[in-house]
Design a protein around this motif. Structure first.
Motif, PDB file in Angstrom:
ATOM      1  N   ALA A  77       6.072 -18.019   4.822  1.00 13.95           N
ATOM      2  CA  ALA A  77       4.903 -17.209   4.459  1.00 13.95           C
ATOM      3  C   ALA A  77       5.092 -15.758   4.905  1.00 13.95           C
ATOM      4  N   GLU A  78       5.673 -15.560   6.071  1.00 13.67           N
ATOM      5  CA  GLU A  78       5.949 -14.204   6.560  1.00 13.67           C
ATOM      6  C   GLU A  78       6.940 -13.489   5.643  1.00 13.67           C
ATOM      7  N   ARG A  79       7.968 -14.206   5.226  1.00 13.75           N
ATOM      8  CA  ARG A  79       8.975 -13.627   4.317  1.00 13.75           C
ATOM      9  C   ARG A  79       8.319 -13.275   2.979  1.00 13.75           C
ATOM     10  N   CYS A  80       7.417 -14.127   2.491  1.00  5.42           N
ATOM     11  CA  CYS A  80       6.683 -13.832   1.254  1.00  5.42           C
ATOM     12  C   CYS A  80       5.892 -12.536   1.418  1.00  5.42           C
ATOM     13  N   ALA A  81       5.256 -12.359   2.582  1.00  7.35           N
ATOM     14  CA  ALA A  81       4.459 -11.157   2.823  1.00  7.35           C
ATOM     15  C   ALA A  81       5.342  -9.905   2.816  1.00  7.35           C
ATOM     16  N   ILE A  82       6.515  -9.991   3.404  1.00  8.76           N
ATOM     17  CA  ILE A  82       7.442  -8.852   3.375  1.00  8.76           C
ATOM     18  C   ILE A  82       7.796  -8.513   1.929  1.00  8.76           C
ATOM     19  N   ASN A  83       7.995  -9.530   1.114  1.00  5.41           N
ATOM     20  CA  ASN A  83       8.327  -9.299  -0.295  1.00  5.41           C
ATOM     21  C   ASN A  83       7.136  -8.741  -1.073  1.00  5.41           C
ATOM     22  N   LEU A  84       5.921  -9.125  -0.698  1.00  3.04           N
ATOM     23  CA  LEU A  84       4.728  -8.524  -1.298  1.00  3.04           C
ATOM     24  C   LEU A  84       4.653  -7.040  -0.963  1.00  3.04           C
ATOM     25  N   ILE A  85       4.943  -6.705   0.283  1.00  3.38           N
ATOM     26  CA  ILE A  85       4.921  -5.307   0.709  1.00  3.38           C
ATOM     27  C   ILE A  85       6.002  -4.516  -0.034  1.00  3.38           C
ATOM     28  N   ALA A  86       7.157  -5.135  -0.245  1.00  2.00           N
ATOM     29  CA  ALA A  86       8.229  -4.466  -1.008  1.00  2.00           C
ATOM     30  C   ALA A  86       7.777  -4.190  -2.438  1.00  2.00           C
ATOM     31  N   GLN A  87       7.057  -5.128  -3.045  1.00  2.00           N
ATOM     32  CA  GLN A  87       6.539  -4.905  -4.405  1.00  2.00           C
ATOM     33  C   GLN A  87       5.508  -3.788  -4.403  1.00  2.00           C
ATOM     34  N   ALA A  88       4.632  -3.770  -3.395  1.00  5.64           N
ATOM     35  CA  ALA A  88       3.632  -2.702  -3.300  1.00  5.64           C
ATOM     36  C   ALA A  88       4.321  -1.350  -3.149  1.00  5.64           C
ATOM     37  N   HIS A  89       5.375  -1.309  -2.361  1.00  5.39           N
ATOM     38  CA  HIS A  89       6.126  -0.057  -2.186  1.00  5.39           C
ATOM     39  C   HIS A  89       6.755   0.373  -3.508  1.00  5.39           C
ATOM     40  N   ALA A  90       7.306  -0.574  -4.254  1.00  2.00           N
ATOM     41  CA  ALA A  90       7.901  -0.258  -5.559  1.00  2.00           C
ATOM     42  C   ALA A  90       6.841   0.279  -6.520  1.00  2.00           C
ATOM     43  N   ALA A  91       5.642  -0.260  -6.446  1.00  2.00           N
ATOM     44  CA  ALA A  91       4.565   0.155  -7.347  1.00  2.00           C
ATOM     45  C   ALA A  91       3.979   1.509  -6.973  1.00  2.00           C
ATOM     46  N   LEU A  92       3.859   1.773  -5.674  1.00  2.00           N
ATOM     47  CA  LEU A  92       3.112   2.939  -5.201  1.00  2.00           C
ATOM     48  C   LEU A  92       3.992   4.075  -4.691  1.00  2.00           C
ATOM     49  N   GLY A  93       5.203   3.757  -4.261  1.00  2.00           N
ATOM     50  CA  GLY A  93       6.089   4.769  -3.706  1.00  2.00           C
ATOM     51  C   GLY A  93       5.762   5.137  -2.268  1.00  2.00           C
ATOM     52  N   ASP A  94       4.541   4.930  -1.843  1.00  2.00           N
ATOM     53  CA  ASP A  94       4.092   5.275  -0.491  1.00  2.00           C
ATOM     54  C   ASP A  94       3.073   4.216  -0.063  1.00  2.00           C
ATOM     55  N   LEU A  95       3.403   3.454   0.951  1.00  3.99           N
ATOM     56  CA  LEU A  95       2.514   2.378   1.397  1.00  3.99           C
ATOM     57  C   LEU A  95       1.244   2.888   2.058  1.00  3.99           C
ATOM     58  N   ASP A  96       1.182   4.173   2.385  1.00  2.03           N
ATOM     59  CA  ASP A  96      -0.070   4.728   2.902  1.00  2.03           C
ATOM     60  C   ASP A  96      -1.139   4.784   1.813  1.00  2.03           C
ATOM     61  N   LYS A  97      -0.768   4.547   0.562  1.00  2.53           N
ATOM     62  CA  LYS A  97      -1.749   4.476  -0.527  1.00  2.53           C
ATOM     63  C   LYS A  97      -2.492   3.146  -0.530  1.00  2.53           C
ATOM     64  N   VAL A  98      -2.053   2.195   0.300  1.00  2.00           N
ATOM     65  CA  VAL A  98      -2.790   0.938   0.442  1.00  2.00           C
ATOM     66  C   VAL A  98      -4.010   1.223   1.310  1.00  2.00           C
TER      67      VAL A  98
END
Length: 164
Positions: A77-98
């Motif tokens: 589940a932790e690894r899945c969450a890291i991959n979710l964050i990677a997708q969010a980064h790919a979508a947004l370019g900057d995770l501070d936009k979350v």
């Protein structure tokens, strides 16, 4: 460097390349807010516990049963969450936009029963809070299912509230 990127570095987390879809879907969808005046959202498709090499570790494959140890399921589940964050980064370019992690949906590959599903899902929930702080607190659903792609132990999806 963004605040979230600094936090990832402090935690020793290197985001992998966002995984490409394996079927007829997209990895994420950006959409307008669901209510008037609401912020837009990022819906991220379910992510498997693929490692940095893009492969599924044997420890994160198979079915959970009544006597299964919790650690592999929690790690998956932790690894899945890291991959979710990677997708969010790919979508947004900057995770501070979350602005906020709104919801996580966790699915676990269960043979018959596995009573520790909530504790296993904490692997994903804890990762979101560790990375995003209070912005990472979220609603969630956790269910046991009969089968997951690649015979993975877990799959987790997410909804993020985002800024422009």
């Amino acid at each position: 460097m963004s605040e979230t990127a600094k936090r990832l570095a402090e935690l020793g987390i290197v985001l992998p390349k966002a995984a490409a879809p394996v079927a007829n879907y997209v990895p994420y969808v950006r959409t307008g807010g669901m209510a008037p005046g609401a912020l837009p959202q990022l819906w991220v498709s379910g992510q498997l516990p693929l490692g940095p090499d893009g492969k599924l570790d044997e420890r994160h494959r198979g079915k959970l049963g009544p006597d299964s140890p919790i650690d592999p399921a929690r790690e998956a589940a932790e690894r899945c969450a890291i991959n979710l964050i990677a997708q969010a980064h790919a979508a947004l370019g900057d995770l501070d936009k979350v602005v906020r992690v709104v919801r996580l949906g966790g699915f676990f590959n269960v043979a018959s029963s596995f009573e520790a599903l909530p504790q296993a899902m904490n692997g994903a929930s804890d990762m979101m809070v560790n990375v995003f702080g209070d912005r990472g607190r979220h609603a969630r659903t956790t269910v046991g299912v009969a089968h997951l792609p690649l015979n993975a132990l877990a799959e987790v999806e997410a909804v993020f509230e985002i800024s422009f």
